[in-house]
Design a protein around this motif. Structure first.
Motif, short mmCIF file in Angstrom:
data_model
loop_
_atom_site.label_atom_id
_atom_site.label_comp_id
_atom_site.label_asym_id
_atom_site.label_seq_id
_atom_site.Cartn_x
_atom_site.Cartn_y
_atom_site.Cartn_z
N ARG A 1 10.80 82.28 39.11
CA ARG A 1 10.50 80.85 38.96
C ARG A 1 11.67 80.09 38.34
N GLN A 2 12.33 80.70 37.37
CA GLN A 2 13.48 80.05 36.76
C GLN A 2 14.62 79.91 37.76
N TRP B 1 13.74 77.19 40.16
CA TRP B 1 13.95 75.87 39.56
C TRP B 1 15.42 75.48 39.65
N SER C 1 16.29 74.62 43.23
CA SER C 1 15.72 73.35 43.71
C SER C 1 16.41 72.14 43.10
N HIS C 2 16.99 72.30 41.92
CA HIS C 2 17.64 71.17 41.26
C HIS C 2 19.16 71.14 41.45
#
Length: 119
Positions: free
Chosen positions: A38-39, A42, A45-46
Motif C-alpha cells: 500500500r505504501q 501510494w 500513484s502520487h
C-alpha cells in the motif's frame, strides 16, 4: 504519508526494473525492507509518472485498473511475458518477475514532483 527519502527509494527501484520484467508492489517493499504494498502504491500513484510505472503490477500479475490499457500496451511492446491461459491481461509472474540483480543504467535524473499517470 511516506517520507521524501522513501519516495526516492521506491522510484529508484522502479527505474532499475529492466524492460520486459516487472515487480509487484509488495516486491518493491520487500526489496527496500520497508513499508508494504500500500505504501509503494501510494508513492506510485502520487509520484510514479516519471518512472516506468507500467512495470509495477499487482502480485497476481494484473496492472492497476486506472491505467491498465496503457500498462498492457507498454508491457507487450517490451516483450514482457503474459499468462498463456486465463486472463490475457495478466503478466506471467514466474517468468517476468525481476530478480533485482541485473544492472540498469539510468538515462536521466527523475524528479519527485512528477505527477502520477492519469493526473
Amino acid at each position: 504519508m511516506p517520507t521524501e527519502e522513501y519516495v526516492e527509494r521506491v522510484l529508484a527501484v522502479v527505474e532499475r526494473i529492466p524492460p520486459g520484467t516487472v515487480l509487484a508492489y509488495g516486491d518493491i517493499a520487500e526489496y527496500l525492507g520497508e513499508g508494504g504494498p500500500r505504501q509503494v502504491g501510494w508513492v506510485m500513484s502520487h509520484y510514479g509518472g516519471g518512472v516506468p510505472w507500467w512495470r509495477v503490477v499487482r502480485a497476481d500479475g494484473s496492472p492497476h485498473e486506472a491505467n491498465a490499457g496503457e500498462a498492457i500496451r507498454q508491457l507487450r511492446s517490451e516483450g514482457t511475458p503474459f499468462r498463456p491461459t486465463g486472463d490475457p491481461a495478466r503478466v506471467d509472474m514466474r517468468q517476468a518477475r525481476w530478480d533485482g540483480k541485473q544492472p540498469k543504467k539510468l538515462s536521466r535524473r527523475r524528479k519527485v514532483a512528477t505527477a502520477a499517470p492519469g493526473d
